[in-house]
Scaffold this motif. Structure first.
Motif, short mmCIF file in Angstrom:
data_model
loop_
_atom_site.label_atom_id
_atom_site.label_comp_id
_atom_site.label_asym_id
_atom_site.label_seq_id
_atom_site.Cartn_x
_atom_site.Cartn_y
_atom_site.Cartn_z
N SER A 5 29.36 43.14 33.32
CA SER A 5 29.91 42.22 34.32
C SER A 5 31.41 42.35 34.48
CB SER A 5 29.54 40.77 33.98
OG SER A 5 28.15 40.62 33.92
N THR A 6 31.90 43.56 34.45
CA THR A 6 33.32 43.82 34.70
C THR A 6 33.45 44.96 35.70
OG1 THR A 6 33.95 43.14 32.46
CG2 THR A 6 35.51 44.49 33.67
N PHE A 7 34.31 44.75 36.68
CA PHE A 7 34.60 45.78 37.66
C PHE A 7 35.95 46.42 37.30
CE2 PHE A 7 30.94 44.91 39.67
CZ PHE A 7 30.90 44.02 40.73
N TRP A 8 35.95 47.72 37.16
CA TRP A 8 37.18 48.45 36.89
C TRP A 8 37.67 49.01 38.22
CZ3 TRP A 8 38.77 47.44 32.13
CH2 TRP A 8 37.81 47.01 31.20
N THR A 9 38.78 48.47 38.67
CA THR A 9 39.20 48.59 40.06
C THR A 9 40.52 49.33 40.19
OG1 THR A 9 38.15 46.44 40.47
CG2 THR A 9 39.66 47.23 42.15
N TRP A 10 40.65 50.07 41.28
CA TRP A 10 41.92 50.67 41.65
C TRP A 10 42.42 50.01 42.93
CZ3 TRP A 10 44.92 53.84 38.81
CH2 TRP A 10 44.33 54.52 37.74
N ILE A 11 43.71 49.70 42.91
CA ILE A 11 44.38 49.04 44.04
C ILE A 11 45.73 49.72 44.21
CG2 ILE A 11 45.45 46.86 44.78
CD1 ILE A 11 43.27 45.44 43.13
N ARG A 12 46.25 49.75 45.41
CA ARG A 12 47.55 50.33 45.61
C ARG A 12 48.41 49.45 46.52
NH1 ARG A 12 46.39 55.59 49.54
NH2 ARG A 12 45.81 54.39 51.42
N GLN A 13 49.71 49.66 46.44
CA GLN A 13 50.63 48.92 47.31
C GLN A 13 51.66 49.89 47.88
OE1 GLN A 13 52.80 45.58 45.63
NE2 GLN A 13 52.81 44.61 47.65
N PRO A 14 51.50 50.26 49.14
CA PRO A 14 52.51 51.11 49.78
C PRO A 14 53.83 50.37 49.92
CG PRO A 14 50.44 51.13 51.00
CD PRO A 14 50.37 50.02 50.01
N PRO A 15 54.92 51.07 50.03
CA PRO A 15 56.22 50.39 50.12
C PRO A 15 56.28 49.48 51.33
CG PRO A 15 56.39 52.76 50.55
CD PRO A 15 55.05 52.53 50.01
N GLY A 16 56.67 48.24 51.09
CA GLY A 16 56.82 47.27 52.16
C GLY A 16 55.52 46.72 52.73
N LYS A 17 54.39 47.04 52.09
CA LYS A 17 53.09 46.60 52.61
C LYS A 17 52.34 45.80 51.56
CE LYS A 17 52.53 50.43 55.86
NZ LYS A 17 51.61 51.50 56.35
N ASN A 18 51.22 45.23 52.00
CA ASN A 18 50.40 44.44 51.09
C ASN A 18 49.55 45.33 50.18
OD1 ASN A 18 51.28 41.99 52.24
ND2 ASN A 18 49.68 42.06 53.82
N LEU A 19 48.98 44.69 49.20
CA LEU A 19 48.06 45.41 48.32
C LEU A 19 46.85 45.91 49.11
CD1 LEU A 19 48.07 42.97 45.26
CD2 LEU A 19 49.05 45.26 45.31
N GLU A 20 46.41 47.11 48.78
CA GLU A 20 45.23 47.70 49.40
C GLU A 20 44.19 47.99 48.32
OE1 GLU A 20 47.53 50.20 52.95
OE2 GLU A 20 46.39 51.23 51.40
N TRP A 21 43.02 47.48 48.51
CA TRP A 21 41.93 47.69 47.56
C TRP A 21 41.31 49.06 47.80
CZ3 TRP A 21 36.55 48.19 47.86
CH2 TRP A 21 35.84 47.89 46.69
N ILE A 22 41.19 49.88 46.77
CA ILE A 22 40.65 51.23 46.92
C ILE A 22 39.17 51.27 46.59
CG2 ILE A 22 40.76 53.59 46.04
CD1 ILE A 22 43.75 53.09 45.47
N GLY A 23 38.80 50.72 45.45
CA GLY A 23 37.40 50.72 45.06
C GLY A 23 37.26 50.34 43.60
N TYR A 24 36.02 50.34 43.13
CA TYR A 24 35.78 50.00 41.74
C TYR A 24 34.61 50.81 41.19
CZ TYR A 24 31.74 47.09 43.12
OH TYR A 24 30.54 46.65 43.62
N ILE A 25 34.58 50.82 39.88
CA ILE A 25 33.40 51.31 39.17
C ILE A 25 32.97 50.19 38.23
CG2 ILE A 25 34.79 52.48 37.37
CD1 ILE A 25 32.50 54.61 37.31
N ALA A 26 31.72 49.85 38.27
CA ALA A 26 31.21 48.78 37.42
C ALA A 26 30.91 49.32 36.02
CB ALA A 26 29.95 48.19 38.04
N SER A 27 30.71 48.41 35.12
CA SER A 27 30.42 48.81 33.74
C SER A 27 29.20 49.72 33.68
CB SER A 27 30.17 47.55 32.90
OG SER A 27 31.25 46.67 33.00
N ALA A 28 28.25 49.47 34.55
CA ALA A 28 27.03 50.28 34.55
C ALA A 28 27.23 51.64 35.22
CB ALA A 28 25.90 49.52 35.25
#
Length: 119
Positions: A33-56
Motif C-alpha cells: 500500500s505504498t506508491f513510489w512516485t516521481w514528480i518534477r518541477q520545471p523552473p517557475g512552474k508547478n509540480l508535475e506528476w510523472i508516475g508511480y510504481i506500486a509496491s506490487a
C-alpha cells in the motif's frame, strides 16, 4: 522514518535518455500500500506528476509525457528508478522521488535533484 535520496546526472543533452535513481532507506520498497512516485518541477512552474510504481510492481504514468517515462524498482537494492527518453529542453526541472501511503495519504519526499537538458 522513510528517507529517499535522488541521484543522477545534472546535465543531459536533448534527445538522450535520462536515468535517475531514488535510494530508499528506513523501509522496504515492498511494503504494501505504498506508491513510489516521481514528480518534477520545471523552473517557475508547478509540480508535475510523472508516475508511480506500486509496491506490487504495477505502474501508472501521466499521459502528457507520451510514454517517454518508465519507472522501475529493484527490491534487492531498495531502489526506484526513472528513465525518460527523447529528452527536450522543457524537461529541465528538479526531479523528486516520493513515497505515498495509500491508506492515509502520508507522504515522504526526497530533497530533489536538478536536471538540465541542453538544446
Amino acid at each position: 522514518q522513510v528517507q529517499l535520496e535522488e541521484s543522477g546526472p545534472d546535465l543531459v543533452n536533448s534527445s538522450q535518455t535520462l536515468s535517475l535513481t531514488c535510494t530508499v532507506s528506513g523501509e522496504s520498497i515492498t511494503t504494501m500500500s505504498t506508491f513510489w512516485t516521481w514528480i518534477r518541477q520545471p523552473p517557475g512552474k508547478n509540480l508535475e506528476w510523472i508516475g508511480y510504481i506500486a509496491s506490487a510492481g504495477n505502474t501508472f504514468y501521466t499521459e502528457s509525457l507520451n510514454s517517454r517515462a518508465s519507472i522501475s524498482k529493484d527490491n534487492a537494492k531498495n531502489t526506484v528508478y526513472l528513465q525518460m527518453n527523447s529528452l527536450k529542453p522543457e524537461d529541465t526541472a528538479v526531479y523528486y522521488c516520493k513515497a505515498r501511503r495509500v491508506r492515509n495519504g502520508l507522504e515522504y519526499w526526497g530533497q530533489g535533484t536538478q536536471v538540465t537538458v541542453s538544446p
